[in-house]
Design a protein around this motif. Structure first.
Motif, mmCIF file in Angstrom:
data_model
loop_
_atom_site.group_PDB
_atom_site.id
_atom_site.type_symbol
_atom_site.label_atom_id
_atom_site.label_comp_id
_atom_site.label_asym_id
_atom_site.label_seq_id
_atom_site.Cartn_x
_atom_site.Cartn_y
_atom_site.Cartn_z
ATOM 1 N N ILE A 267 -6.111 4.723 36.607
ATOM 2 C CA ILE A 267 -5.097 5.500 35.888
ATOM 3 C C ILE A 267 -4.138 4.568 35.154
ATOM 4 O O ILE A 267 -3.849 4.750 33.969
ATOM 5 C CB ILE A 267 -4.340 6.440 36.854
ATOM 6 C CG1 ILE A 267 -5.283 7.556 37.321
ATOM 7 C CG2 ILE A 267 -3.098 7.022 36.184
ATOM 8 C CD1 ILE A 267 -4.710 8.422 38.420
ATOM 9 N N PHE A 268 -3.656 3.532 35.858
ATOM 10 C CA PHE A 268 -2.730 2.603 35.220
ATOM 11 C C PHE A 268 -3.397 1.810 34.101
ATOM 12 O O PHE A 268 -2.768 1.512 33.085
ATOM 13 C CB PHE A 268 -2.104 1.667 36.251
ATOM 14 C CG PHE A 268 -1.060 2.333 37.089
ATOM 15 C CD1 PHE A 268 0.059 2.912 36.508
ATOM 16 C CD2 PHE A 268 -1.204 2.412 38.467
ATOM 17 C CE1 PHE A 268 1.023 3.542 37.272
ATOM 18 C CE2 PHE A 268 -0.251 3.033 39.245
ATOM 19 C CZ PHE A 268 0.868 3.605 38.648
ATOM 20 N N MET A 269 -4.668 1.459 34.260
ATOM 21 C CA MET A 269 -5.373 0.755 33.197
ATOM 22 C C MET A 269 -5.505 1.658 31.961
ATOM 23 O O MET A 269 -5.303 1.215 30.833
ATOM 24 C CB MET A 269 -6.758 0.310 33.654
ATOM 25 C CG MET A 269 -7.477 -0.518 32.594
ATOM 26 S SD MET A 269 -9.076 -1.134 33.093
ATOM 27 C CE MET A 269 -9.985 0.382 33.305
ATOM 28 N N GLY A 270 -5.812 2.921 32.179
ATOM 29 C CA GLY A 270 -5.896 3.866 31.060
ATOM 30 C C GLY A 270 -4.566 4.024 30.363
ATOM 31 O O GLY A 270 -4.501 4.010 29.125
ATOM 32 N N LEU A 271 -3.489 4.171 31.126
ATOM 33 C CA LEU A 271 -2.151 4.283 30.526
ATOM 34 C C LEU A 271 -1.776 3.019 29.761
ATOM 35 O O LEU A 271 -1.184 3.086 28.685
ATOM 36 C CB LEU A 271 -1.113 4.575 31.607
ATOM 37 C CG LEU A 271 -1.159 5.966 32.227
ATOM 38 C CD1 LEU A 271 -0.171 6.068 33.380
ATOM 39 C CD2 LEU A 271 -0.867 7.021 31.184
ATOM 40 N N PHE A 272 -2.130 1.868 30.318
ATOM 41 C CA PHE A 272 -1.847 0.602 29.642
ATOM 42 C C PHE A 272 -2.491 0.572 28.260
ATOM 43 O O PHE A 272 -1.848 0.235 27.269
ATOM 44 C CB PHE A 272 -2.356 -0.570 30.501
ATOM 45 C CG PHE A 272 -2.346 -1.883 29.776
ATOM 46 C CD1 PHE A 272 -1.162 -2.581 29.615
ATOM 47 C CD2 PHE A 272 -3.514 -2.410 29.239
ATOM 48 C CE1 PHE A 272 -1.144 -3.795 28.939
ATOM 49 C CE2 PHE A 272 -3.503 -3.619 28.564
ATOM 50 C CZ PHE A 272 -2.311 -4.310 28.414
ATOM 51 N N TRP A 273 -3.761 0.949 28.173
ATOM 52 C CA TRP A 273 -4.451 0.898 26.888
ATOM 53 C C TRP A 273 -3.940 1.958 25.914
ATOM 54 O O TRP A 273 -3.896 1.722 24.706
ATOM 55 C CB TRP A 273 -5.964 1.005 27.077
ATOM 56 C CG TRP A 273 -6.503 -0.298 27.571
ATOM 57 C CD1 TRP A 273 -7.026 -0.555 28.799
ATOM 58 C CD2 TRP A 273 -6.520 -1.530 26.862
ATOM 59 N NE1 TRP A 273 -7.369 -1.867 28.896
ATOM 60 C CE2 TRP A 273 -7.078 -2.506 27.718
ATOM 61 C CE3 TRP A 273 -6.125 -1.931 25.603
ATOM 62 C CZ2 TRP A 273 -7.246 -3.829 27.349
ATOM 63 C CZ3 TRP A 273 -6.286 -3.257 25.219
ATOM 64 C CH2 TRP A 273 -6.834 -4.191 26.083
#
Length: 82
Positions: free
Chosen positions: A14-20
């Motif tokens: 989830i955090f990786m998706g939000l980061f991108w």
């Protein structure tokens, strides 16, 4: 043993998706902000007829006589609408 746990886990994905999403949004914002003419659109309001007239006179598109005549016509038209 075959591997180590579940990797990043659900929170990591989830955090990786939000980061991108944030990175791509910043890139798009930067490109739009750096495009020529973006400052005029960002103000959110259109120029008034008097501002257009002043700008054209300042750029030398109108002579002093043309400017005075157009300014007087704008003033007469504005007074007639009240």
């Amino acid at each position: 043993m075959m591997g180590y746990g579940w990797g990043m886990g659900v929170a990591g994905w989830i955090f990786m998706g939000l980061f991108w999403v944030v990175v791509i949004g910043l890139v798009v914002w930067a490109v739009v902000a750096l495009l020529p003419g973006s400052q005029n659109r960002s103000s959110g309001r259109a120029e008034s007829p008097q501002e257009i007239l002043d700008r054209r006179f300042a750029l030398g598109e109108l002579t002093a006589e043309q400017y005075r005549q157009a300014r007087d016509e704008l003033a007469a038209g504005h007074a007639g609408r009240r």
